[in-house]
Design an enzyme around this catalytic site. Structure first.
Site, short mmCIF file in Angstrom:
data_model
loop_
_atom_site.label_atom_id
_atom_site.label_comp_id
_atom_site.label_asym_id
_atom_site.label_seq_id
_atom_site.Cartn_x
_atom_site.Cartn_y
_atom_site.Cartn_z
N ASP A 90 26.65 50.43 49.71
CA ASP A 90 28.05 50.03 49.94
C ASP A 90 29.00 50.62 48.90
O ASP A 90 29.98 51.28 49.23
CB ASP A 90 28.20 48.51 49.86
CG ASP A 90 27.90 47.83 51.18
OD1 ASP A 90 27.47 48.51 52.15
OD2 ASP A 90 28.07 46.60 51.26
N ARG A 150 31.59 36.00 39.03
CA ARG A 150 32.72 36.80 39.52
C ARG A 150 33.93 36.81 38.59
O ARG A 150 34.48 37.89 38.33
CB ARG A 150 33.13 36.33 40.93
CG ARG A 150 32.13 36.66 42.01
CD ARG A 150 31.89 38.15 42.15
NE ARG A 150 30.98 38.46 43.23
CZ ARG A 150 29.77 39.01 43.07
NH1 ARG A 150 29.31 39.33 41.87
NH2 ARG A 150 29.01 39.26 44.11
N ASP A 162 33.72 35.83 47.57
CA ASP A 162 33.82 36.69 46.39
C ASP A 162 35.15 37.44 46.33
O ASP A 162 35.69 37.68 45.25
CB ASP A 162 32.65 37.67 46.36
CG ASP A 162 31.37 36.97 45.92
OD1 ASP A 162 31.48 35.92 45.27
OD2 ASP A 162 30.28 37.45 46.25
N SER A 212 21.42 39.94 52.73
CA SER A 212 22.43 40.28 51.75
C SER A 212 22.16 39.45 50.49
O SER A 212 22.09 38.22 50.56
CB SER A 212 23.81 39.95 52.35
OG SER A 212 24.80 40.03 51.37
#
Lengths: 436, 436, 436, 436
Positions: free
Chosen positions: B39, B120, B149, B201
């Site tokens: 990605d 994060r 996120d 994921s």
């Protein structure tokens, strides 16, 4: 005027500190909550002797395992009671006490599913009913002055019939184990086993079993293995995991692996499954309502399966607002129940909420049982607030509009961002101010 | 006047729905949060191509296991970045993010210890710092438009530096896996493995690991075994239970089995122990902040040991008032963290409370690890609010005055009892009224 | 491969960021929420022109005073609508929206009784019903993009009929007052008064009236007197106080000074009384749901009488547990209503609680109205949890056992006392440790 | 074995139900909390006589108006005390008790600013200090057994010095007013006024004044005018409104109309202003901690100005998350203070939160005082979370992105909308099911 003060000081001190405490002179016939054990047997005789009162015993079956009610009744009769009553209250207990607790995901202190706390108001209610029916003026129970159960029983009795009085001989007499045995032997009360005290103080019903006292009081000693009489030790549980599907309707469990069951039977079967797999062991420090901390070891094989299943299903059908808000009400529900405030109107208000919140809690959750743990592994509901096409990370995005996200983030975080900047500026000024 | 309306309708639509979204024309140099995976590698090239922008990559080590940072940096360099930065932020993560979460017993949705949510804001803070240092005008991240996120990263970037803009190519381009691979091959971006998508994921750091998507999206299929890459399957865990003692000081873990350890090392060792015993598996449905439900499978071996130990110790040293009230603040703390509102001042207010509440949370808890479960079995503290002589059911009653109980019960339950009677009377009247 | 990236960048940006936003090409017939004022009149014409769409207007009477509905309808007809509907929804508003708000003592931000927030979901519900009946595919409203009302209306429309689309011209067109007037004059839309903007932005119904904008935006300027069109200025109110008795049944007001009234009439009369005495003026800063703060000036003469009366009666019949716990639910109720989440299931759960908590809230409260204030001065209920003989400090102590107090205090404070000692000891050690 | 039971029953009943109750035989020197009134003067003599004990009196000045401390001391000396102490504790009271209450916006039952509840722990702390200094073994207070003050005083004494014992003669002796006067006259204790009892039971300090008992006990009689000795009746207050600006720093009031004042002086001046304008009258039913309801009439002129000003300023500088969450902690703070749990560690945790939440509460609020009401009319702060250009409805929209709104609404309401549809479907099914 010395007389006046003397007169004052000679006034009899008010012996009774509670309105519901029996005055010894007025005790005529006593409804004794009777288990058949040493404490309540000694108590039976002691009441007859001390108060010259007649005794009716009441023994309530809430699903405590392996009790022989005939033996209990026989023992009471041998001790000369006016009547010895046994009531099977399992259906009522499951329906009116355990079921609301399930809807409320009720746990006190994080791990206690409140089995005793739920049972006490029912036992006390039955005590009031049978005391009236049998013409008793007083209810007697075997709780000590340090625990929660005295609160629960006396609160309910005084709520349902303020005319009935209460006596709590254990709180009053301060006999130790040895004195009780001496007393029992002297009065022909049969004493099971030797003179040694049982290692723990036990209470149980179909929703769980607690052990307190003895070696458990040393908080820093790992849970003693000899506590466990209900649940298999995890190390001795089967080597194969087992899946069980629990079906709910409006928040109440109704099926196990698809089979429709009455609530009592369902809870008993869930308990058996849990016991086999060593599930439902809790060792926790807890805050009693009278201000003490206590360590309890619980065996709650049914609750350890049903409650997490219920909670997981609830998360699936409830909104984020419902899921995030309900916990505050659950905690309050558990507190009221624990504290003996079963008849407090707030409990009714909370139940109205719980019933509403459980209206769509219909569906099934698969629980995996294995060597001491019970965990949800699958769930389904006709009312699931879940749309796989929305949630998927795959290419198609279903109805979900990803383009909406930046706008959402912009406004959702706007004020927090402004506040951070203002705060940073203020603390810069602060630092500069200090530096000057 | 048709012209006016036409003019109105011809006004360019506001392209940007968030103040922090980058205008394509203004993107000069981009700080890309880079993992080295497909990605973000496609994204790297795409940013260069679409915006004609320079790219600096930032890769943050939060303890995600088994990453080779040299390989990641090499890959970025091969793709022509201006600079490729790797930061070991494990100490900062443990100290400033995980430690407050422990004090807050932070779990979202009952089972998620918030590892990604905690990471994060730190990653985004580092992004801001390095973007400034490297002269970037824009931060790019690889989050989709459906998850939490994007909220967490964009909220922090826009909070800490409102001048910095953000781009989120995945949210914008809508490439599927296959398109990404085609794009990668066409541009010489190395593609690991085949064209098949990885089954799940994943995100991880030293506080846990999550898996989403793929087979997990079928809520009613039991947790697939192939999810687990971190934690041993309980069925394959050792046959012998293991006890580990976790020592805390003011709410923060400081020792394991008596050995003093830095927080990063302690959490890593706790994770190893947990992994060995199959501990910390959570399969739950969860409410994302953008309104979707998602099913997550978590592996949180360290959190599954540390959090219950912390909570048990807290119960021992805190009063019933503290124990019953703190949960509401814990839930709010977890919500703010989950929702990306790390810099919200309320979090600071809650932290002030948590620090105060943890002031005496010093002591040790023994956790028993065995085939998937981690449970407290012993606890001690110099500040324990526990007095064995008070709690004991034995003869001596220590300082506790059992004679106080009737008075307590009388007043503690007074109003609930009155209320019940009034309510009963009112409903009698109601029934009579209806009957007439 | 430059083509690929170009192709990506050429993809039309997603214009719609919400699933319910109307695509201009699909707008055929629009149900416009129409007040008859300048904004919605310009909007009416603009929709016809920009979308080539037919317009049906809907005007809802929620008790906003002094509106002439015939004039409003005439104006819409003159502007060429397909149909112009007026609905008197006062009964439904009072019964299904205001009454639950009273039971919930609903105030947002401490002072806002939510009149507009309560009205919007009803208006939007009627919009959906009439849109369906009249074959409209789209609903149009005149809210800006900065306020709460857009959230409330769009949430309800998209909830009740996800097929219906929404347009919000004001959010889109960005015309100022002057441009609107130019547009109006150019299209023969009558403009009341001069070109000057009205000083404040107003909304009202039978539960209150708000003013925003203009001079009010200067937070540090005292409330301007010219805001008040509803409530008499306190300085001009009668010099004699007036007592009004409000009677409730199960939490809902049913009488004024003993006279039974329908809810609409009761609220209107209460408003008149309040207006006369200058009662119900609130000037507060408030957090909009979209992240902005706003200053609002409210005139809420009915709410300022009814809500404090309701709360005082509730305190009289509810237990301490009920009284202390309900506020958390009231605040959540008010938040959901304010935030446009009227159809959120949590609101239904809260309502179930509120109904239960109001079951005995029957009785009367006397409110004293005088020059700007309305305060409870007397109260009575057949279900009062008050027993004068218990409470009295006089000689006879009724049923209350003063002898119970020492026992209560002993146990009620036991743990806090222990904790203080442990804490004091710990801090002594701390100090000694530091000193060494 | 009849002897055994007899022996049991002959055990002396435990006279003391609380660990801190003085055993008559052990009372040597008593620290008496002395007001100079009839109750405590009779008590003084009664203690000397009944216990043969020496008495030291302690009188604490918390700003109760119009007391002549010399007279009080003279009276005590005349009655033969060992020592008569007066302490001016106003500074400590304002700084350590009232100031935290302001930060917590502390009101119990909606209207009681807790002045007595705040004063009691300070008085009890001083009692402990002076008891130790003067070699007293016992503290005596004049509270009855029905109120909150006995809890507050005894909790603090037993917390701070568990060795000190407590006696509460009024709780014990059950003298009525007439008996007290007879006793007083017989012992040469001066009796002010006639034999008639004062109409109300009063307590006051610089933060407010309460009246209970007498005519107030008739809940349904409007507040009697003769209660008010502090605050001017609103009808007799000035005809002109007055504006006063209250300045705060970190949540604590520091200026009035710009003039910097010490906290005691500031509170006293605010009280004077409030008194003049008839501000701060509260008539409410309240839940005492011992389970009774009581009606109280409060006069709180300072609190009625300071608290709403503080709250309004707080709303201006705090985020929506802070504003919506803090109330739960405020309510708990007020409860703990009311309940006599001042030394409960939870109060310290809450204070840590309050201090954090007040860090930026710096600025000024203008309050309008007029004939019984005090309302905020203007506010300013260097840390205001308010941006006029953002909030304005005018043309320019400042930084606020109206285009963000649709995306926000889409996601903010997504789940509630889905839930409504599922619920509607479920209830359709339900109805169909029932119909079959």
């Amino acid at each position: 005027m010395r007389d006046f003060a003397t007169a004052m000081s000679d006034r009899p001190p008010t012996q009774r500190t509670a309105s519901y405490e029996a005055d010894p002179e007025w005790v005529g016939r006593v409804l004794l909550l009777y288990s058949g054990g040493l404490d309540t047997s000694v108590m039976l005789h002691w009441i007859q002797e001390r108060y010259g009162a007649e005794v009716v015993t009441l023994t309530v079956d809430l699903g405590q395992p392996a009790e022989d009610w005939d033996v209990v009744v026989g023992k009471a009769r041998d001790l000369g009671v006016v009547d010895a009553i046994v009531v099977d209250a399992r259906e009522e207990f499951a329906r009116d006490y355990v079921s609301p607790a399930i809807k409320a995901n009720a746990l006190y202190g994080g791990g206690y599913p409140l089995f005793t706390a739920l049972g006490r108001p029912l036992i006390a209610k039955l005590a009031v009913e049978h005391a009236r029916a049998k013409g008793c003026d007083t209810v007697a129970h075997g709780c000590t002055g340090k625990g929660n159960d005295q609160v629960r029983i006396e609160a309910t009795v005084a709520t349902l019939d303020p005319e009935l009085k209460v006596i709590a001989p254990v709180r009053e007499w301060r006999m130790g184990r040895e004195e009780e045995i001496t007393y029992a032997r002297a009065h022909g009360i049969p004493v099971k086993g030797g003179t040694e005290a049982p290692p723990y103080s036990i209470d149980d019903n179909l929703w769980g079993r607690s052990s307190e006292g003895g070696a458990i009081e040393d908080l820093n000693a790992p849970t003693p293995d000899d506590v466990f009489r209900l649940v298999t030790l995890p190390t001795e549980a089967p080597d194969e995991p087992e899946l069980v599907r629990v079906g709910f309707e409006r928040g109440c469990p109704v099926t196990l692996d698809g089979a429709e069951l009455g609530l009592v039977e369902l809870l008993e079967r869930a308990a058996e499954l849990g016991m086999r797999h060593g599930v439902g062991i809790v060792d926790q420090v807890e805050d009693r309502i009278v201000g003490l901390k206590i360590r309890d070891v619980y065996e709650v094989p049914a609750a350890a399966i049903i409650l997490p299943a219920h909670r997981e299903l609830e998360k699936l059908v409830s909104t984020i607002h419902q899921n995030n808000f309900k916990r505050a009400l659950e905690d309050k529900w558990a507190y009221l129940c624990y504290a003996g405030l079963w008849h407090e109107p707030l409990r009714l208000d909370l139940d109205a909420y719980m019933d509403s919140a459980n209206q769509l809690v219909t569906g099934e959750v698969a629980m995996r049982l294995y060597k001491g743990s019970a965990t949800p592994v699958a769930r389904s509901s006709p009312h699931a607030l879940y749309d796989r096409s929305l949630a998927s990370f795959g290419e198609s995005e279903g109805e979900f509009s990803q383009a909406a996200s930046p706008g959402f983030i912009e406004l959702f975080t706007l004020q927090s961002r402004m506040a951070h900047r203002i705060r940073a500026r203020a603390s810069d000024h602060g630092r500069k101010g200090e530096g000057e």
